[in-house]
Design an enzyme around this catalytic site. Structure first.
Site, PDB file in Angstrom:
ATOM      1  N   LEU A  37     -70.055 -42.233 -19.365  1.00 11.01           N
ATOM      2  CA  LEU A  37     -70.667 -41.348 -20.414  1.00 11.01           C
ATOM      3  C   LEU A  37     -71.904 -41.872 -20.810  1.00 11.01           C
ATOM      4  CD1 LEU A  37     -71.374 -38.901 -22.282  1.00 11.01           C
ATOM      5  CD2 LEU A  37     -69.779 -40.165 -23.966  1.00 11.01           C
ATOM      6  N   GLU A  38     -73.177 -41.595 -20.631  1.00  5.76           N
ATOM      7  CA  GLU A  38     -74.411 -42.199 -20.867  1.00  5.76           C
ATOM      8  C   GLU A  38     -74.832 -41.424 -22.290  1.00  5.76           C
ATOM      9  OE1 GLU A  38     -77.555 -41.709 -18.102  1.00  5.76           O
ATOM     10  OE2 GLU A  38     -78.461 -43.583 -18.658  1.00  5.76           O
ATOM     11  N   ILE A  39     -74.812 -42.401 -23.092  1.00  7.54           N
ATOM     12  CA  ILE A  39     -75.417 -41.651 -24.439  1.00  7.54           C
ATOM     13  C   ILE A  39     -76.779 -42.092 -24.744  1.00  7.54           C
ATOM     14  CG2 ILE A  39     -75.177 -41.995 -26.982  1.00  7.54           C
ATOM     15  CD1 ILE A  39     -72.255 -41.669 -26.558  1.00  7.54           C
TER      16      ILE A  39
END
Lengths: 757, 470
Positions: A503-505
């Site tokens: 997951l790229e935040i």
């Protein structure tokens, strides 16, 4: 992706040790000072049985070994061997194992460690006094090797208890006798499966395989917390069995099933064995493409043990263990493991308010995927879509995801139903006033995103976080219409959401720290590995992929067959070929991204002619989803055939290849260097905070070869200078797109500079 | 859902014949009793509630409880239920047209007689104008039947209700597999020979594998015995403790049977067989004998065995419940008042059998009583381990604080007032019928031993338990 599996490798492995004595109990206390000095070792006497518990979440394998050594010493020294019958049970909780290897500089040192462990475990195995291992929690790697050295194994039958030898995922092999004992215990085929895949085996499966002898059911609330009492109960049962073994009332021999007996018989025939080795080796070669040395060495060591006897086997095991520990692949894989541990933490601390109610806009592939990984963690989730058909499809996707787990027996149908009740499907904004976070996964169109943001902000409470799931649209642009931009953040999931761990935040200048903390907390709850990056066109992952994709187009234009290109990329270590990747992502999406980022970054992102994608889209070749892309996809047909209609498009855009940079190796490096160069530039520009996050993002999100450890590890291991030389060579042929970025050039100029010290 | 049923016994004037048992109460209340020889005697505590009708149990009976596969094995459930109903008619001589409603509990349903209450009532000679329905709530089905009746009377819908329960484990509905059933149903609908043949061609041998009714929780797929074994382990109840408790149950049951205390049993002339007059599952053994048995569920190291569990049982029970004024008007001398009841429920996995612990303090509080006020405890004994685990839970401050939201422990019921005439372990446990047996035993014990309040509790599948105070 091998490295994905590396997760959780070092689980906890629990053991206690029970020493039983008749009349000599007081003596072991005096002798056990060596044990007692270690805080993670607990020692006591139960009735006429002495118990040692090793219980530490973070101890190294060296502690484990010395603990076992000292207890063996105690046994041998303190009791005249004929007057006692002692049984010992181990239950170790140790974030085990292999990381002491990092301190070793030479293969010889590592070999020595391995041999020491082998000797200790052999003493255990040959002990005339029965030894019982009680296992609760993860029993992996060195933990498993200890367990299988004991005469009897009892495990807790819960979800947390898993057994496995995941060494291969770190590029090494089970170096404490595992390669020799496991085949004897579970049979050669099963042992190969365990050691070559590194898969986790649940307790009930382990019982069927013969890896453990008894199971203990986890207990519910009683007079103590359930977990505590369960461990205690496990210990009690283990003591019963230890006594039974000592009194010869219980036989450590296991009844084998018919199939098992037949397999065992077949394996006594040398010809069959040779065939098995050959088959396994072929399969491994095919899957690893020779990029991972560990699996082949494992096969070799097992073979040596079986064909030439244990002594040769142990020797070979320790030597190969030493060799493997020093390989680049092993360093890369271990680096990934460390990075992953890092990316499983919330560096923003705990959010002020826990997210309990989640709302997801858009029930498409992504939206439903996000819903699926949320509901099974107990988040109350609203899935909203604009149409009933879209919503129904999304709900079905969530249900199917859960139901597949039921089929695999990872869930019961009752658990599925109760999990599914966390999901509410709806077409309106009812209940949004309770939402703590809204994740939008609507179509990638800025004006649409603006519209839903405004609609949502009208109904959500003040504390509610608005997260946008986008792969390329800058979050600050989305947040531009927000009344409260500090509550807006990007959460870039990867498809399929339930399989991809990354997951790229994305945080903007205005995003508040608490909003980031909330987003990371939710991501961690969903079981994701998280990198946090700054906002910018394409963020980190998409931005790295784009120049590589541009190069893919150029290579295709130069007349390289998509199949050839695929095999070049996979043989470099990418899990999916480059042309196939375009098909999987969707040609229209690729076109969209290429155009957006092309505008933002200009010439650097050029190379291939985007016209190729435009023409494909106009002909409806959107990739897998439309059935045609570079390949033709048919339901139920596994082998892919090239889409012959592409020939005319490719022919019309053909450019002459430049022979000086068109060898197979050059093609591979043209792709990889552009990727790596862009990644380093992201670090240079501050999009990335750390190289570790960059490596994790590239490997887990984009399939960068795990054996290379990610772009930054690759620069360190391959050498920045060599890489810059290559870039310069390609720059000479193609121009600016290959100009090494400043940070990379710095690293090349000073050889002491490394991303990982 | 744990149920608590409170049955408050009110003392009537000692001169009254049916209250004889109470006169020996050595407490101050007995003097009060004499001082106020009215029907509604003021006792030391009265559980009468304003504006709510007093509800009484006139009497209750049961067939002998038999090990399944013995004398009742050729009968159908409604046959056994009918025996209980005719027994009740005989015992109470209640005119059949007075009965307003009949409710029966049952667990494993015979599909042919799914409303077993109605089938049994018709055959037992009740009026065909009396409606009947069947309820199910696992092991507390009969309790549910009774409390449903209480509700009907309290709300003024009825004055006289017969409640009961039945279970016949000798015969259970074993079904065809889902695939086979589907095939057969489709065949029914098939119109042409071609359609039929194509359907038949889909038949596979494994379709014939039968489907047994699960003795397991649907939600967790865990069998009750397995759950009991885990519960015993969670509370560290040893095998010996369990065997000792089971032995106590069997010994007390034997004693009660020999002394003729089990007066709720009515003889049953089984067609084609001898008349059955007593329970046949009471087998006092020795601890040595019991120690030899192997664990029945968690092998090889579990603690629950055949000897310390209740066995599969056939049997039926029935009670006559009335509004107090109706009973008195008809000249009955009721055996007990039915007071507060409560159902509670917990986690079906780990606290499946812990209901009595949860329900006891709640129902006592509701009735304004304490543990010390209770003279007769009748708890359903599913397993020795379950009863003992409940004891340990009730005796634990830690459990009370962490799981029940209480400051202090519930407290132990004194063993000398507990299941003195045996329990389900020894008398047997026909799932649907046990509830009425518990209530009648409590009532009869209060009369015999001279007590005022009784408390009945049972645990049931699905984590439901009920309690009753009488």
């Amino acid at each position: 992706m091998v490295a994905c599996r590396a997760i959780g490798i070092l689980g906890r492995f629990s053991a206690f040790r029970i020493l039983r004595s008749r009349g000599y109990i007081c003596r072991n206390f005096t002798e056990s000072s060596a044990l007692l000095t270690r805080t993670h070792i607990n020692y006591g006497v139960k009735g006429d049985v002495a118990v040692i518990r090793i219980n530490s979440p973070n101890s190294k394998v060296s502690h484990l070994i010395s603990a076992i050594q000292s207890s063996i010493e105690i046994m041998n020294k303190s009791w005249p061997s004929d007057s006692i019958r002692s049984c010992r049970t181990y239950l170790i909780k140790a974030q085990a194992a292999l990381f002491m290897l990092a301190a070793c500089k030479t293969p010889q040192e590592v070999t020595q460690i391995s041999q020491e462990a082998q000797r200790t475990f052999e003493k255990l195995e040959k002990s005339t006094k029965p030894v019982v291992a009680a296992i609760s929690g993860s029993c992996l790697g060195g933990g498993l090797e200890l367990a299988i050295s004991c005469q009897y194994r009892i495990a807790t039958k819960d979800r947390k208890t898993v057994l496995g030898s995941p060494e291969v995922l770190l590029g090494i092999l089970p170096g404490a006798g595992g390669t020799q004992r496991l085949p004897k215990m579970v049979g050669v085929p099963a042992a190969f499966d365990m050691m070559l895949t590194g898969r986790n085996i649940r307790a009930d499966r382990a019982k069927k395989m013969g890896l453990v002898d008894q199971l203990v059911e986890p207990l519910g609330p009683g007079l103590k917390p359930p977990e505590e009492r369960t461990i205690e109960y496990l210990e009690e049962v283990a003591i019963t069995f230890a006594k039974g073994l000592a009194d010869k009332k219980i036989s450590p021999k296991r009844d084998k099933g018919l199939v098992e007996k037949l397999t065992a018989y077949a394996m006594t025939v040398p010809f069959v064995r040779q065939q098995v080795y050959k088959k396994v080796e072929e399969k491994v070669r095919k899957q690893t493409k020779g990029l991972y040395p560990a699996p082949l060495k494992i096969i070799d060591v097992v073979k040596t043990g079986i064909e030439q006897g244990s002594d040769a086997g142990y020797l070979s095991e320790s030597q190969k263990f030493g060799e493997l520990a020093m390989t680049k692949e092993s360093k890369a894989l271990m680096g990934l493991y460390h990075g992953q541990v890092l990316c499983k933490k919330n560096k923003f601390g705990a959010p002020q308010k826990d997210v309990k109610h989640l709302a997801i806009l858009g029930a498409g592939l992504m939206g439903a995927g996000i819903a699926q990984v949320s509901v099974d963690k107990g988040l109350k989730t609203i899935l909203k879509d604009a149409t009933l058909t879209g919503l129904g499809r999304g709900q079905q996707q969530v249900f199917k995801g859960l139901n597949d787990k039921v089929k695999k027996k990872a869930l019961t149908s009752f658990e599925r139903d109760s999990i599914f009740s966390n999901l509410t499907g709806q077409l309106d904004y009812q209940g949004f006033e309770k939402a703590d976070m809204v994740i939008e996964a609507v179509f990638e169109d800025l004006s649409l995103k603006h519209r839903v943001l405004k609609e949502v902000e009208a109904v959500i409470p003040d504390h509610c976080v608005f997260a946008s799931n986008t792969s390329a649209l800058p979050i600050s642009e989305i947040a531009a219409v927000s009344k409260r931009p500090e509550k807006v953040i990007g959460m870039h999931y990867f498809s399929p959401v339930d399989k991809m761990q990354l997951l790229e935040i994305i945080t903007t200048e205005k995003t508040s720290k608490d909003t980031s903390a909330s987003a990371v907390a939710v991501g961690l709850k969903q079981g994701k590995v998280i990198i946090v990056v700054k906002d910018g066109p394409g963020f980190y992952t998409t931005r790295c992929l784009a120049p590589m994709m541009s190069e893919v187009i150029r290579i295709l234009q130069e007349g390289v067959d998509p199949k050839k290109l695929d095999s070049l990329t996979t043989s470099f270590g990418f899990p999916v070929g480059a042309a196939t990747l375009v098909d999987e992502v969707g040609v229209d999406v690729a076109k969209h991204v290429a155009e957006d980022l092309g505008k933002a970054f200009g010439e650097r992102f050029g190379g291939g002619n985007p016209e190729l994608l435009t023409q494909m889209v106009s002909k409806g070749f959107l990739g897998r989803k439309s059935g045609k892309g570079f390949y033709i996809y048919q339901e139920g047909v596994k082998s892919k055939n090239l889409n012959s209609d592409m020939d005319s498009i490719l022919a019309s855009l053909k450019i002459p290849p430049k022979s000086e940079v068109s060898s197979d190796e050059d093609i591979q490096f043209r792709l990889v260097t552009r990727f790596v160069n862009e990644a380093v530039m992201c670090l240079q520009e501050g999009i990335l905070a750390t190289p570790a996050e960059g490596d994790i993002g590239a490997v887990f999100g984009l399939g960068f070869p795990p054996c290379l450890g990610g772009p930054f590890r690759f620069v360190d291991l391959y050498g920045a200078q060599k890489l810059v030389d290559r870039l310069k060579k390609y720059e000479a042929a193609y121009g600016k797109q290959f100009t090494p970025c400043q940070l990379l050039a710095d690293h090349a100029n000073s050889p002491n500079k490394k991303f990982y010290q | 859902m744990t149920t608590i049923l409170t049955y408050a016994f009110k003392n009537l004037p000692t001169t009254s014949k049916w209250a004889l048992g109470f006169s020996i109460r050595p407490l101050s209340c007995s003097s009060q009793l004499r001082a106020a020889p009215a029907v509604q005697t003021k006792t030391k505590k009265t559980l009468t509630k304003p504006n709510i009708r007093n509800i009484v149990v006139v009497d209750g009976v049961r067939t002998p409880f038999l090990l399944s596969g013995t004398s009742y094995k050729d009968l159908m459930p409604h046959d056994v239920a009918r025996a209980a109903l005719t027994g009740l008619l005989h015992r109470t001589s209640v005119p059949k047209e007075v009965v307003d409603y009949i409710i029966f509990g049952t667990v494993i349903q015979e599909v042919k007689t799914s409303n077993v209450a109605r089938e049994a009532a018709l055959g037992a000679g009740f009026s065909d104008k009396t409606p009947a329905h069947t309820v199910t709530m696992a092991c507390i089905s009969a309790n549910q039947a009774m409390t449903t009746g209480v509700g009907l009377i309290a709300s003024g819908q009825c004055d006289v209700v017969v409640a009961g329960g039945v279970e016949l484990m000798s015969d259970i509905p074993i079904r065809h597999s889902r695939k086979m059933r589907k095939l057969m149903l489709d065949l029914n609908k098939a119109k042409s020979v071609g359609q039929r043949l194509s359907l038949i061609s889909k038949f596979r041998l494994n379709f014939l594998a039968p489907e047994l009714p699960a003795v397991a929780e649907f939600s967790t797929s865990e069998t009750m015995g397995h759950s009991a074994d885990r519960l015993a382990a969670a509370f560290a109840v040893s095998r010996l403790e369990q065997d000792e408790y089971a032995l106590r149950s069997h010994s007390l049951a034997k004693k009660a049977q020999d002394e003729g205390l089990l007066s709720d049993v009515v003889p049953f002339k089984v067609p084609g067989k001898d008349t059955v007059t007593k329970d046949n599952g009471i087998r006092p053994s020795s601890l040595e004998q019991m120690a030899k048995l192997k664990p029945a569920f968690i092998r090889p190291y579990g603690t629950v065995t055949a000897a310390n569990s209740s066995f599969l049982t056939d049997g039926a029970s029935a009670v006559l419940i009335m509004a107090e004024e109706k009973a008195l008007a008809m000249g009955y001398k009721p055996k007990a008042y039915l007071r507060d009841f409560m159902y509670v429920s917990q986690d079906p996995k780990d606290q499946l059998l812990l209901g009595p612990t949860y329900a006891t303090p709640k129902v006592l509080e509701k009735a304004g009583l304490t543990m010390n006020d209770i003279d007769a405890f009748e708890f359903h004994e599913a397993f020795s381990g379950q009863i003992l685990a409940n004891f340990k839970a009730m005796d634990s401050d830690w459990f009370a604080q962490n799981y029940m939201g209480r400051k202090t422990k519930v407290g132990l019921p004194p063993l000398e007032k507990f299941n003195n005439w045996g329990g389900s372990l020894s008398l047997g446990h026909p799932f649907g019928a046990t509830g009425c047996r518990l209530v009648m035993t409590a009532a009869n014990r209060l009369r015999k031993e001279g007590g005022q309040y009784g408390l009945v509790a049972a645990c049931a599948a699905g984590g439901q338990v009920r309690y009753s105070v009488s």
